[in-house]
Design an enzyme around this catalytic site. Sequence first.
Site, PDB file in Angstrom:
ATOM      1  CD  GLU A 157      42.944 -14.874  53.682  1.00 10.33           C
ATOM      2  OE1 GLU A 157      43.221 -14.827  52.466  1.00 10.33           O
ATOM      3  OE2 GLU A 157      41.868 -14.444  54.145  1.00 10.33           O
ATOM      4  CG  ASP A 176      38.099 -13.883  54.429  1.00 10.10           C
ATOM      5  OD1 ASP A 176      38.849 -14.205  53.496  1.00 10.10           O
ATOM      6  OD2 ASP A 176      37.569 -12.763  54.534  1.00 10.10           O
TER       7      ASP A 176
END
Length: 693
Positions: free
Chosen positions: A392, A355
């Site tokens: 990401e 993330d």
Amino acid sequence: MTSLDSRERIDAYPTHHIAGYGVRAGHPLPFGATLVPGGINFSVYSDRATRMWLVLFEPGAREPLAELEFPPSFRIGSVYAMTVFGLEAESLEYGFRAEGPFAPERGDRFDVSKVLTDPYARMISGRDEWGTVPDRDRPCPYRSRLVLDDFDWGDDAPLRIPAEDLVVYELHVRGFTRHPSSGVSAPGTYAGLREKIPYLKDLGVNCVELMPVFEFDEHDNPRSHPVTGEPLLDYWGYNTIGFFSPKAGYAATGRFGMQADEFKTLVKELHAAGIEVILDVVFNHTAEGNERGPTISFRGLDNATYYMLTPAGDYYNFSGTGNTVNCNHPVVRDFVLGCLRHWVSQYHIDGFRFDLAAILDRAPDGTPLANPPLLEQLAHDPVLRHCKLIAEAWDAAGLYEVGTFPAYGRWAEWNGKYRDTVRRFLKSDAGTVAELATRLAGSPDLYTGRGATASVNFVTAHDGFTLHDLVAYNDKHNEANGEGNADGANDNNSWNGGAEGPTDDPEILRLRMRQMKNALAILLTSQGVPMLLAGDEIARTQLGNNNTYCQDNELSWLDWSLRDTHAELHRFARSLITFRRAHPALRSAAHSPDGISWHGVRAWEPDWSPESRLLALMRSTEGEQIYVAMNAHWEAHDLQLPRPESGTTWHLVADTAAASPYDFREPGDEAPLTVPDSYRIATRSTVILLARA
């Protein structure tokens, strides 16, 4: 002569007695709590603490059983280590208490009144059942526990599915089976997900990407529903408390402390079904937030080591959640590496999606690094050698690295540019055809030298609209989140087809179904690694909410009755996955311009002009040719088709404008074209042809 096995171990006896327990100087590594002969070794790092205590609890007890201060001689470097004898590992909870300066301007925030969670705790108690309100006033609400390494993995081994063969399916463990329609025996749990493995296998996906399963507190949300007044939760779980501990509230057996075994059983059975497991991991921030947040672990042990701090001692907030983990500090790098090794070795995990991974290449002052040591170390670590590593490649402070993320020959990326381009094409934006071609070909402009599998292609993900809502809403509708509809992205590139939200208009409903099929057809015929959002194959809706991070209710849960309601879409998605698996031309890992030709309304004449809204391509490899035409125009067109190889003619595989079941032909049942060299493509539709003898 006495054999080695019969000799008495000198290190199995205490040298000191503290608070009624026999102890001796411990081993500084590994960190955390580890079983050793006759006792348990406790090791904790703190560079700035002046004193440290081990705090022991009986399970569930409010007050400590004992507090054992580490003698100065038990400190090696910046590590406090002590072996305690006579403890029962399965009936023990523990934490640490650290004394040191409270000088925020210098980065120190020690608070000796707090009992701290072990950063390396293999299991955490206090969140044993989902939704129970935590007692934040008790000493150490999140208590550390040990896990016995006695799970029987049998012959389970990593599947090592080549990246080009993956079809990834992103899902939320609780939301996948929590709805009453799921029909599982333990809704919302790892065990419940196990019961849905046959569904996943039948759909054809061979990799699940699980949203966060590290321990978190779902009550870490101060907001309430603006209408009902009910508390909103941290449903997604992106505020980690225990990085080494599986979420107990996701386990049917969590109240018995068996969450580790339940999760391992899930992984083992997914592997047996040929399905890999990727975990969505959050190393960019923690649940401690900014200076107004709780002191749980890192802040109380060594705030200046674990967090990025400004010269004034405040928290840098590149994550948008109050703090940013200091990932490229050597101690924190070792922590991240140790955590991932733990999940690979102890839980047989196949890969990780990071993330806000752009944060992982920032220096302690926030400056992006040209050669970030953490990313290089993860790429070359021997234990992680065969893991999938997916970034990401952006963060909440504007660092956008899609295509430029430091890859070291190992990292793939969520391709946000693919998502945006396909969405803009689907809603007929001008000037998208040229970039669409690049994205369909595996984004060679971004991943030259890395190959098409560096691109994880997606149209939807947990963060944003579902596929149904992408074609049913022009604007986000997040009022239920209690933030005045101010949260969530505004640039959704969505189009409702003529009505906002639910409608009874049959024309609009047909258009929406066709648009969902178009999105799936484009995704699953693109080079790269396709990723589906759970429920998109049956038109799951969040009623226009594009940020359901706080919605633990039917807005987020998968309604399994939609499988019957939208059986047409489910069949189409399943057939597409089967088709992709059957044809290597769609799964080439290399950027091979010679294997792709581009076409427009006329064969060999693509229209790259800004006004163009139609693109066709033909993929040619030895032994097979596939032609895909995508029309985002509001007009139909008569396509002139390129001539296939000698001895073959074009057969119709799919036409998203056709009525089901003629929208997709089963393998071997593809229909030869009535007119071999042309095809009329309907408005806003996608056609797939296969050259066959």
